[in-house]
Motif scaffolding. Structure first.
Motif, mmCIF file in Angstrom:
data_model
loop_
_atom_site.group_PDB
_atom_site.id
_atom_site.type_symbol
_atom_site.label_atom_id
_atom_site.label_comp_id
_atom_site.label_asym_id
_atom_site.label_seq_id
_atom_site.Cartn_x
_atom_site.Cartn_y
_atom_site.Cartn_z
ATOM 1 N N PRO A 22 34.262 46.245 53.943
ATOM 2 C CA PRO A 22 35.024 46.050 52.709
ATOM 3 C C PRO A 22 34.122 45.623 51.555
ATOM 4 O O PRO A 22 33.054 45.037 51.790
ATOM 5 C CB PRO A 22 35.991 44.926 53.082
ATOM 6 C CG PRO A 22 35.319 44.208 54.207
ATOM 7 C CD PRO A 22 34.474 45.195 54.931
ATOM 8 N N GLN A 24 35.771 44.712 48.163
ATOM 9 C CA GLN A 24 36.542 44.113 47.060
ATOM 10 C C GLN A 24 37.378 42.955 47.592
ATOM 11 O O GLN A 24 37.561 42.816 48.790
ATOM 12 C CB GLN A 24 37.524 45.148 46.489
ATOM 13 C CG GLN A 24 36.979 46.546 46.346
ATOM 14 C CD GLN A 24 36.230 46.729 45.038
ATOM 15 O OE1 GLN A 24 35.725 45.749 44.483
ATOM 16 N NE2 GLN A 24 36.154 47.944 44.556
ATOM 17 N N HIS A 25 37.964 42.186 46.646
ATOM 18 C CA HIS A 25 38.946 41.166 47.051
ATOM 19 C C HIS A 25 40.124 41.865 47.756
ATOM 20 O O HIS A 25 40.347 43.070 47.542
ATOM 21 C CB HIS A 25 39.559 40.455 45.830
ATOM 22 C CG HIS A 25 38.569 39.804 44.913
ATOM 23 N ND1 HIS A 25 37.612 38.921 45.345
ATOM 24 C CD2 HIS A 25 38.422 39.889 43.563
ATOM 25 C CE1 HIS A 25 36.904 38.494 44.292
ATOM 26 N NE2 HIS A 25 37.371 39.079 43.209
ATOM 27 N N TRP A 26 40.876 41.088 48.506
ATOM 28 C CA TRP A 26 42.129 41.601 49.073
ATOM 29 C C TRP A 26 43.267 40.806 48.423
ATOM 30 O O TRP A 26 43.452 39.625 48.714
ATOM 31 C CB TRP A 26 42.144 41.440 50.595
ATOM 32 C CG TRP A 26 43.381 42.026 51.212
ATOM 33 C CD1 TRP A 26 44.512 41.346 51.572
ATOM 34 C CD2 TRP A 26 43.615 43.396 51.523
ATOM 35 N NE1 TRP A 26 45.436 42.218 52.082
ATOM 36 C CE2 TRP A 26 44.914 43.486 52.068
ATOM 37 C CE3 TRP A 26 42.862 44.570 51.387
ATOM 38 C CZ2 TRP A 26 45.469 44.699 52.479
ATOM 39 C CZ3 TRP A 26 43.417 45.771 51.800
ATOM 40 C CH2 TRP A 26 44.701 45.822 52.342
ATOM 41 N N ARG A 30 46.206 44.978 48.670
ATOM 42 C CA ARG A 30 45.245 46.068 48.433
ATOM 43 C C ARG A 30 43.887 45.521 48.017
ATOM 44 O O ARG A 30 43.775 44.355 47.617
ATOM 45 C CB ARG A 30 45.789 47.065 47.401
ATOM 46 C CG ARG A 30 46.088 46.471 46.087
ATOM 47 C CD ARG A 30 47.079 47.288 45.276
ATOM 48 N NE ARG A 30 47.349 46.552 44.056
ATOM 49 C CZ ARG A 30 46.641 46.660 42.940
ATOM 50 N NH1 ARG A 30 45.630 47.509 42.857
ATOM 51 N NH2 ARG A 30 46.934 45.927 41.889
ATOM 52 N N SER A 31 42.890 46.420 48.099
ATOM 53 C CA SER A 31 41.529 46.083 47.680
ATOM 54 C C SER A 31 41.443 46.137 46.171
ATOM 55 O O SER A 31 41.810 47.155 45.582
ATOM 56 C CB SER A 31 40.563 47.142 48.210
ATOM 57 O OG SER A 31 40.186 46.831 49.496
ATOM 58 N N LEU A 202 38.016 39.822 54.725
ATOM 59 C CA LEU A 202 38.520 41.002 54.010
ATOM 60 C C LEU A 202 39.030 42.059 55.001
ATOM 61 O O LEU A 202 40.058 42.697 54.772
ATOM 62 C CB LEU A 202 37.412 41.595 53.130
ATOM 63 C CG LEU A 202 36.956 40.701 51.966
ATOM 64 C CD1 LEU A 202 35.666 41.236 51.341
ATOM 65 C CD2 LEU A 202 38.049 40.587 50.896
ATOM 66 N N GLY A 205 42.434 41.318 56.104
ATOM 67 C CA GLY A 205 43.485 41.662 55.134
ATOM 68 C C GLY A 205 44.079 43.022 55.452
ATOM 69 O O GLY A 205 45.307 43.192 55.540
ATOM 70 N N LYS A 206 43.208 43.994 55.684
ATOM 71 C CA LYS A 206 43.653 45.359 55.966
ATOM 72 C C LYS A 206 44.383 45.420 57.321
ATOM 73 O O LYS A 206 45.412 46.090 57.456
ATOM 74 C CB LYS A 206 42.412 46.267 55.992
ATOM 75 C CG LYS A 206 42.707 47.688 55.679
ATOM 76 C CD LYS A 206 41.417 48.423 55.395
ATOM 77 C CE LYS A 206 41.670 49.921 55.511
ATOM 78 N NZ LYS A 206 40.447 50.666 55.648
ATOM 79 N N ALA A 209 47.854 44.039 57.003
ATOM 80 C CA ALA A 209 48.739 44.991 56.303
ATOM 81 C C ALA A 209 49.195 46.069 57.284
ATOM 82 O O ALA A 209 50.371 46.454 57.307
ATOM 83 C CB ALA A 209 48.008 45.601 55.116
ATOM 84 N N PRO A 215 52.867 42.709 51.176
ATOM 85 C CA PRO A 215 51.812 42.431 50.190
ATOM 86 C C PRO A 215 51.930 41.019 49.626
ATOM 87 O O PRO A 215 53.038 40.522 49.413
ATOM 88 C CB PRO A 215 52.092 43.471 49.084
ATOM 89 C CG PRO A 215 52.893 44.546 49.742
ATOM 90 C CD PRO A 215 53.663 43.898 50.846
ATOM 91 N N ASN A 219 45.971 36.801 51.045
ATOM 92 C CA ASN A 219 45.053 37.263 49.997
ATOM 93 C C ASN A 219 43.682 36.654 50.240
ATOM 94 O O ASN A 219 43.581 35.518 50.720
ATOM 95 C CB ASN A 219 45.559 36.797 48.619
ATOM 96 C CG ASN A 219 47.014 37.170 48.408
ATOM 97 O OD1 ASN A 219 47.315 38.273 47.995
ATOM 98 N ND2 ASN A 219 47.923 36.255 48.717
#
Ligand code: NAD
Length: 497
Positions: A22, A24-26, A30-31, A202, A205-206, A209, A215, A219
């Motif tokens: 990954p 980006q932030h989560w 989403r990224s 991160l 996070g995915k 989900a 959502p 985070n």
């Protein structure tokens, strides 16, 4: 090792990295890039080279994550019945197991730990979700007897938005031991992984989900303590802080929480003793002491970093210990080694400083005592497994958390002396006892100031056993059913009939 894992390890060894990390932030399911567009590198401590990069957040990213979390708190998540939350956590557990190879190699690369340790941590994360999955529909209140004219009962209500600050030594396990009970209690979470180890949070996070988590319920904002951690813990939109890290930062966090009267649990450092009595099974004790201090290169809050040994066995026990310690193979965590690197050059310098100052005071360094490198590549940040002998109770090396592979030996004349040495630092996190006399062991356990006492197996226990510290080691308990209490506010309801 399965074939997929062999491929991943080969890829990492060939290229220095692996695919699908990954970046980006989560936030809000989403990224997302950081508002500022800034990024930061992630470095493999086993080579000292950057192998990935992630978003470098600031207070604006924190605002977005807390906004998403607050919205999620009153959204569909609040309507999901506890049994369904449990099913969701069970799916998360299964998915962590399905993604275990990718998670474990990423954990090895950013934290520097041996692959087998990382696999244990990922397995432990799956187990934590499984454990709290089963607790969701059993976290019940009580009914209070006030006589025939009243009805009175308690409700566990979710505390709300939880900020979770995570250190670099156990990135996935420390995160999950807070996250899983927080979700089980119906909370929402904004996590800040350590600057050095952002990847597995991160990735989680995915995975969550995919398990069906709405959502905004979980985070992750990556970045430094100053840019992300500080605004997160000072934010009025946070209802509870779970902080795991050093005492100095813990004190800062407590001060930041005070103006908003934000609840918090602090899991801080340690200088945990392993007491070895003359009647112990000495082979088991040697194994225990080696694991207690050299696992994860000593970078464990609850590491058994002080050996307190009875005088009559001191010489023979320590000589066997030195022999075993000298045989430990140090190297990159993706190779077959006994001990990996330390996490950063700063950490390496800090450990070296403690040992050099001890040497200068005349402390005997029985083995180790130097920084070193991966023997295959000549790279990385490594410190030799080290034993300092015959330390006085007030010695700096005894009193301070070195957080590296340095064992400090103290000699006890009696059991009472051993207990007084064991309790003789500001820390009170864990303690170990090796003896064949179990009655004595339980009496000693009652006299030790520590959040957890291990008898005849250091680190015994699991997600089921509450974990936390006393005094400078912090307060609050992670793991076990006690952890659920951190994430709920108790309400009593009383009616006149
Ligand atoms: P640290 O205190 O430097 O950092 C911990 C986390 O706090 C990191 O994510 C960091 O970015 C963040 N942070 C830094 N400044 C902050 C601020 N002002 N506000 C909010 N967050 C901030 O600790 P570390 O060096 O990452 O970790 C090592 C320490 O953690 C050791 O002392 C170790 O004993 C302790 N630890 C304790 C436990 C436990 O369960 N008791 C577990 C693991 C590690």
């Amino acid at each position: 090792m399965n074939v997929a894992l062999v491929h991943l390890v080969n890829e990492a060894r060939r290229t220095g990295s692996i695919a699908d990390l990954p970046e980006q932030h989560w936030i809000d399911g989403r990224s997302v890039p950081s508002v500022s567009g800034r990024r930061m590198e992630t470095i493999d401590p086993g080579t000292g080279k950057a192998f990935a990069s992630v978003a470098a957040g600031n207070a604006l990213d924190v605002d977005l994550a807390i906004g998403a979390a607050r919205t999620a708190l009153s959204g569909p998540w609040s309507k999901i019945v506890p049994a369904e939350r449990g099913r969701l956590l069970s799916r998360a557990s299964a998915l962590i197991r399905a993604h275990a190879d990718h998670l474990a190699v990423a954990e090895t690369l950013h934290a520097g730990k041996r692959l087998v340790e990382a696999q244990g941590d990922v397995g432990g994360a799956a187990r934590a979700f499984e454990y709290y999955a089963g607790a969701c529909d059993k976290f019940q209140g009580s009914s209070i007897p006030l006589g025939p004219d009243y009805i009175s009962y308690t409700r566990h209500e979710p505390i709300g938005v939880v900020a979770q600050i995570v250190p670099w030594n156990y990135p996935i396990s420390t995160l999950v031991r807070g996250l899983a009970p927080a979700l089980a209690a119906g909370c929402v979470v904004v996590a800040k992984p350590a600057d050095q180890t952002p990847l597995t949070a991160l990735m989680l996070g995915k995975i969550l989900a995919e398990a069906g988590l709405p959502p905004g319920v979980f985070n992750v904002v990556t970045g430094t303590g100053a840019d992300v951690g500080a605004p997160l813990v000072a934010h009025p939109g946070i209802d509870h802080i779970t902080f795991t890290g050093s005492v100095a930062t813990g004190i800062n966090v407590m001060q930041s929480a005070a103006p908003n009267v934000t609840r918090l649990a602090l899991e801080l450092g340690g200088k945990s003793p392993v007491v070895v009595l003359a009647d112990a099974d000495l082979d088991a004790a040697i194994d225990g002491v080696i694991g207690a201090i050299f696992e994860n290169a000593g970078q464990i809050c609850s590491a058994g970093s002080r050996l307190i040994v009875e005088r009559q066995i001191h010489a023979s026990f320590v000589s066997k210990l030195v022999e075993r310690t000298r045989a430990l193979r140090v190297g990159h965590g993706l190779r077959a080694v006994d001990m990996g690197p330390v996490n950063s050059p700063a950490q390496l310098a800090r450990i070296g400083g403690f040992v050099e100052r001890a040497r200068a005071r005349g402390v005997e360094v029985l083995c180790g005592g130097q920084s070193t490198a991966d023997p295959e590549t000549g790279l990385g940040w490594f410190y030799e497994p080290t034993i300092l002998d015959g330390l006085a109770p007030n010695d700096e090396a005894v009193q301070c958390e070195i957080f590296g592979p340095v064992l400090c030996v103290q000699i006890a004349d009696t059991v009472e002396h051993a207990i007084s040495l064991a309790n003789g630092t500001d820390y009170a996190l864990a303690a170990g006892i090796y003896t064949r006399d179990l009655s004595n062991a339980h009496r000693i356990a009652a006299s030790l100031d520590a959040g957890q006492v291990y008898i005849n197996e250091f680190f015994a226990g699991g997600i089921e056993t509450p974990f936390g510290g006393n005094r400078a080691s912090g307060f609050g308990r992670a793991k076990g059913l006690e952890a659920l209490m951190s994430f709920s506010k108790l309400k009593s309801v009383t009616a006149r009939l």
